[in-house]
Design an enzyme around this catalytic site. Sequence first.
Site, PDB file in Angstrom:
ATOM      1  N   HIS A 114       0.794  -1.237   0.000  1.00 27.38           N
ATOM      2  CA  HIS A 114       0.000   0.000   0.000  1.00 27.38           C
ATOM      3  C   HIS A 114       0.822   1.279   0.000  1.00 27.38           C
ATOM      4  O   HIS A 114       0.279   2.367  -0.196  1.00 27.38           O
ATOM      5  CB  HIS A 114      -1.004  -0.019   1.166  1.00 27.38           C
ATOM      6  CG  HIS A 114      -2.346   0.519   0.800  1.00 27.38           C
ATOM      7  ND1 HIS A 114      -3.490   0.278   1.527  1.00 27.38           N
ATOM      8  CD2 HIS A 114      -2.737   1.310  -0.242  1.00 27.38           C
ATOM      9  CE1 HIS A 114      -4.512   0.912   0.962  1.00 27.38           C
ATOM     10  NE2 HIS A 114      -4.085   1.543  -0.111  1.00 27.38           N
ATOM     11  N   ASP A 142      -9.946  -0.564   3.876  1.00 23.25           N
ATOM     12  CA  ASP A 142      -8.779  -1.172   4.507  1.00 23.25           C
ATOM     13  C   ASP A 142      -9.130  -1.603   5.933  1.00 23.25           C
ATOM     14  O   ASP A 142      -9.992  -0.994   6.566  1.00 23.25           O
ATOM     15  CB  ASP A 142      -7.662  -0.092   4.560  1.00 23.25           C
ATOM     16  CG  ASP A 142      -6.252  -0.657   4.635  1.00 23.25           C
ATOM     17  OD1 ASP A 142      -6.053  -1.675   5.310  1.00 23.25           O
ATOM     18  OD2 ASP A 142      -5.347  -0.033   4.034  1.00 23.25           O
ATOM     19  N   HIS A 144      -6.819  -1.260   8.001  1.00 21.24           N
ATOM     20  CA  HIS A 144      -5.890  -0.328   8.650  1.00 21.24           C
ATOM     21  C   HIS A 144      -6.086   1.094   8.126  1.00 21.24           C
ATOM     22  O   HIS A 144      -6.578   1.282   7.017  1.00 21.24           O
ATOM     23  CB  HIS A 144      -4.447  -0.757   8.360  1.00 21.24           C
ATOM     24  CG  HIS A 144      -4.181  -2.209   8.610  1.00 21.24           C
ATOM     25  ND1 HIS A 144      -4.293  -3.153   7.619  1.00 21.24           N
ATOM     26  CD2 HIS A 144      -3.844  -2.869   9.740  1.00 21.24           C
ATOM     27  CE1 HIS A 144      -4.015  -4.353   8.127  1.00 21.24           C
ATOM     28  NE2 HIS A 144      -3.745  -4.218   9.408  1.00 21.24           N
ATOM     29  N   ASP A 146      -3.449   3.263   7.821  1.00 21.89           N
ATOM     30  CA  ASP A 146      -2.229   3.626   7.086  1.00 21.89           C
ATOM     31  C   ASP A 146      -1.923   5.109   7.178  1.00 21.89           C
ATOM     32  O   ASP A 146      -1.448   5.728   6.218  1.00 21.89           O
ATOM     33  CB  ASP A 146      -2.336   3.181   5.613  1.00 21.89           C
ATOM     34  CG  ASP A 146      -2.420   1.659   5.470  1.00 21.89           C
ATOM     35  OD1 ASP A 146      -2.102   0.942   6.436  1.00 21.89           O
ATOM     36  OD2 ASP A 146      -2.806   1.179   4.382  1.00 21.89           O
ATOM     37  N   HIS A 159       4.208   1.161   4.293  1.00 21.78           N
ATOM     38  CA  HIS A 159       2.824   0.883   3.858  1.00 21.78           C
ATOM     39  C   HIS A 159       1.805   1.235   4.953  1.00 21.78           C
ATOM     40  O   HIS A 159       0.606   1.292   4.653  1.00 21.78           O
ATOM     41  CB  HIS A 159       2.648  -0.570   3.376  1.00 21.78           C
ATOM     42  CG  HIS A 159       2.511  -1.604   4.459  1.00 21.78           C
ATOM     43  ND1 HIS A 159       1.871  -2.812   4.243  1.00 21.78           N
ATOM     44  CD2 HIS A 159       2.943  -1.619   5.741  1.00 21.78           C
ATOM     45  CE1 HIS A 159       1.914  -3.531   5.375  1.00 21.78           C
ATOM     46  NE2 HIS A 159       2.561  -2.849   6.274  1.00 21.78           N
ATOM     47  N   ASP A 248      -7.378  -1.904  -0.229  1.00 16.72           N
ATOM     48  CA  ASP A 248      -6.438  -2.875   0.354  1.00 16.72           C
ATOM     49  C   ASP A 248      -7.219  -4.176   0.538  1.00 16.72           C
ATOM     50  O   ASP A 248      -8.252  -4.196   1.217  1.00 16.72           O
ATOM     51  CB  ASP A 248      -5.955  -2.321   1.699  1.00 16.72           C
ATOM     52  CG  ASP A 248      -4.885  -3.181   2.366  1.00 16.72           C
ATOM     53  OD1 ASP A 248      -4.912  -4.412   2.184  1.00 16.72           O
ATOM     54  OD2 ASP A 248      -4.058  -2.603   3.099  1.00 16.72           O
ATOM     55  N   ASP A 250      -6.853  -6.528   2.360  1.00 13.85           N
ATOM     56  CA  ASP A 250      -7.039  -6.976   3.741  1.00 13.85           C
ATOM     57  C   ASP A 250      -8.257  -6.348   4.413  1.00 13.85           C
ATOM     58  O   ASP A 250      -8.587  -6.678   5.559  1.00 13.85           O
ATOM     59  CB  ASP A 250      -5.763  -6.814   4.583  1.00 13.85           C
ATOM     60  CG  ASP A 250      -5.417  -5.370   4.947  1.00 13.85           C
ATOM     61  OD1 ASP A 250      -6.315  -4.518   5.038  1.00 13.85           O
ATOM     62  OD2 ASP A 250      -4.220  -5.117   5.172  1.00 13.85           O
TER      63      ASP A 250
END
Length: 323
Positions: A114, A142, A144, A146, A159, A248, A250
């Site tokens: 990312h 995401d 996360h 980030d 990332h 993302d 994830d």
Amino acid sequence: MDASTIQPKFLKNHNDLGLIAVGFSGGQCKPGVDAAPMALIESGLVDQLKDDLKYNIHYDGQVHAYAELMPKEDPDHRNMKKPRAVSAVTQQLSKQVYEHAKEGRFVLTLGGDHSIAIGTISGTAKAMRERLGREIAVIWVDAHADINTPETSDSGNIHGMPVAFLTGLATDKPDAPFAWLEENQRISAKKLVYIGLRDIDRGEKKILREHGIKAFSMHDVDRHGIGKVMDMALGWIGSDTPIHLSFDIDALDPMWAPSTGTAVRGGLTLREGDFIAECVHETGSLIALDLVEVNPSLEAHGAAETVRAGCSIVRCALGDTLL
Ligand SMILES: NC(=[NH2+])NCCC[C@H](N)C(=O)O
Ligand SMILES: [Mn+2]
Ligand SMILES: [Mn+2]
């Protein structure tokens, strides 16, 4: 399947698509995420976009590893790992994305980890300012946020930091690696919306709160359902703003996308992920998509499924429909 009937508001030619394959893994420590673009392409993604969705694809046929840009030495800088490598790659990628976007093409970037979003979003932000005099909005899907600064990050993995650099919450001094990032390549924290969050570092929570950043966590998805969350997310952005979607993999639950470097349980279903992409497509405001963090070498038995999930998200964002 047929070409999308949604009229894009901020693109020149309905079906022109710039594709960039970025085989870069230096924003984190696990090898394998660099193999994702090839895996996505080999599983038929480009053919589907061309043949089924009728896109006119501008693609140089390469998976860019940017080997020629790799520094000989790359010691940590402000706790960041591989700062010069990530800086060189994202600066080059930013130019590639900008070239497509200034021609009025949709830009699809297949990552890569990312950290590459520093390149993609800076590229579209600059192009939309120059071409249409507009600021872009970013939807960041995401587990996360980030949005660590080099100083708040525990891991030092870049990332986990792209949003901090893109919003200007983190900057680098002249001559430091990320000094290349200019004001016209940044985005406003007010035009950033998160969906799917569930693993946020303490320093990140503070940043999100202090800057009033719009975020829909998995708690919000559970409470309201993904339909209402999308209404609220798109309502926040409004209908006259170009949207860059940074997805993302994830964000999806590991049940659907196990092969990714920082998997977190309790995520979106595959249908919820596709639905997000479909809704953003339907706005007609989508100008670019990043699909990142697919790592076929992790959880090898789930790699094909993860790749398939990634392809599905991309197709939905580009106008594929169930009926
Ligand atoms: N793009 C990602 N998967 N990022 C994960 C980031 C994890 C953690 N917050 C970090 O800063 O290292
Ligand atoms: Mn993530
Ligand atoms: Mn991410």
